[in-house]
Design an enzyme around this catalytic site. Structure first.
Site, PDB file in Angstrom:
ATOM      1  N   SER A 170     -16.700  43.481  31.610  1.00 19.78           N
ATOM      2  CA  SER A 170     -17.364  42.322  31.020  1.00 19.78           C
ATOM      3  C   SER A 170     -18.793  42.167  31.539  1.00 19.78           C
ATOM      4  O   SER A 170     -19.686  41.716  30.805  1.00 19.78           O
ATOM      5  CB  SER A 170     -16.565  41.039  31.295  1.00 19.78           C
TER       6      SER A 170
ATOM      7  N   ARG B 127     -30.027  46.898  -7.949  1.00 15.56           N
ATOM      8  CA  ARG B 127     -29.543  47.662  -6.787  1.00 15.56           C
ATOM      9  C   ARG B 127     -28.118  48.173  -6.960  1.00 15.56           C
ATOM     10  O   ARG B 127     -27.669  49.045  -6.220  1.00 15.56           O
ATOM     11  CB  ARG B 127     -29.620  46.819  -5.518  1.00 15.56           C
TER      12      ARG B 127
ATOM     13  N   HIS C   6     -18.826  52.025  24.009  1.00 14.30           N
ATOM     14  CA  HIS C   6     -17.756  52.199  23.019  1.00 14.30           C
ATOM     15  C   HIS C   6     -18.280  52.921  21.783  1.00 14.30           C
ATOM     16  O   HIS C   6     -17.620  53.837  21.257  1.00 14.30           O
ATOM     17  CB  HIS C   6     -17.184  50.839  22.627  1.00 14.30           C
TER      18      HIS C   6
ATOM     19  N   ARG D 188     -18.689  57.653  18.244  1.00 15.29           N
ATOM     20  CA  ARG D 188     -19.600  58.317  17.310  1.00 15.29           C
ATOM     21  C   ARG D 188     -20.236  59.601  17.827  1.00 15.29           C
ATOM     22  O   ARG D 188     -20.874  60.323  17.049  1.00 15.29           O
ATOM     23  CB  ARG D 188     -20.691  57.329  16.881  1.00 15.29           C
TER      24      ARG D 188
END
Length: 223
Positions: free
Chosen positions: A45, A131, A153, A158
Site C-alpha cells: 500500500s 466517429r 501490476h 503487459r
C-alpha cells in the site's frame, strides 16, 4: 509510438519510505532499506505514494481500449467527439505490413474510411457521430497516471509475452522512462514470471508460455 514521462513524484523511494516510516514509527532509511522491506514483505500500500504520469502518442485505439482496463489509474485521452479526425494517422501491425497482399487490403480499407469520414463531416454530420466508422487502428494520444503499485501490476501483465505486441512495446518504453529517474525500480517493473525473482515461474499453460521460465505446473511437480 512516443512515450514521455511528463511528471513524477520527486525521489519516489524517499516518498514511499516517508509513508512507511509512519506505519513503523521510525525514520526513513535514506538508502531504500525500508522500501525494499515493504516490497518483499507484501506491504504494498505504501507504494501508492509514488506516482508517474505519461503522455503517450501514436498508439492505436485498440491499445488504449486495453490500457483503460487497468482501473487503478487516471486517464485523459484525445476525444474523437470534440476533435475532428480528418486525415487521421493509423497504426499498421507488422503482420500486415510484412505481407504485401494483406497490406494492400489494409491500406485500402483505411483510405476508404478516411474518405467516408471526411464526406460525413462535409455533409454536416457531427464529429461525435462520424466517429462511429473510425477503426481501432486510428492513432490516439492519451495521458495516464499510475502509482507505483499499479505500474508494477501493469508491467507484470503487459510485459508478458502473452500480451498484445503494441501494448507490450509501450510498457517497455514506460519502464525505460521510469528507470531513467529511479534506476532501482527496474527490478520491479518486469513480466509476472519474474515478479518473485529469483523464484521465476510462468503462470500460463505450456501452450501459451514463451518458455523463458518453467510453467508453474512443472514447478509443483518437482516439489
Amino acid at each position: 509510438m512516443k512515450v514521455e514521462l511528463i511528471n513524477h513524484t520527486q525521489n519516489p523511494i524517499g516518498a514511499i519510505e516517508n509513508a512507511a516510516s509512519t506505519c513503523y514509527d521510525s525514520m526513513p532509511s535514506g538508502e531504500g532499506k525500508i522500501f525494499r522491506h515493504c516490497y518483499k514483505s507484501g506491504h504494498h500500500s505504501v507504494l501508492e505514494f509514488a506516482e508517474f504520469s505519461f503522455r503517450i502518442s501514436g498508439v492505436s485505439r485498440a491499445l488504449t481500449h486495453q490500457l483503460v482496463r487497468h482501473r487503478m489509474a487516471s486517464y485523459a485521452q484525445r476525444s474523437q467527439r470534440y476533435c475532428v479526425e480528418d486525415g487521421f494517422e493509423f497504426v499498421t501491425p507488422n503482420s500486415v505490413s510484412a505481407n504485401a497482399e494483406a497490406n494492400d487490403i489494409y491500406q485500402n480499407v483505411i483510405q476508404n474510411i478516411q474518405k467516408a469520414y471526411n464526406e460525413l463531416i462535409a455533409l454536416g454530420v457531427p464529429a461525435e457521430d462520424a466517429r462511429m466508422i473510425l477503426p481501432n487502428a486510428c492513432a490516439s494520444v492519451i495521458c495516464v497516471k499510475m502509482n507505483l503499485r499499479e505500474l508494477i501490476h501493469f508491467c507484470n501483465e503487459r510485459l508478458c509475452a502473452c500480451a498484445q505486441w503494441e501494448i507490450r512495446a509501450m510498457a517497455r518504453e514506460m519502464v525505460k522512462a521510469v528507470v531513467e529517474v529511479e534506476p532501482e525500480l527496474k527490478a520491479l517493473l518486469v513480466p509476472k514470471c519474474e515478479a518473485h525473482a529469483p523464484y521465476c515461474f510462468c503462470t500460463e499453460t505450456k501452450k501459451r508460455s514463451c518458455g523463458r521460465h518453467p510453467v508453474i505446473a512443472d514447478v509443483i511437480k518437482e516439489q
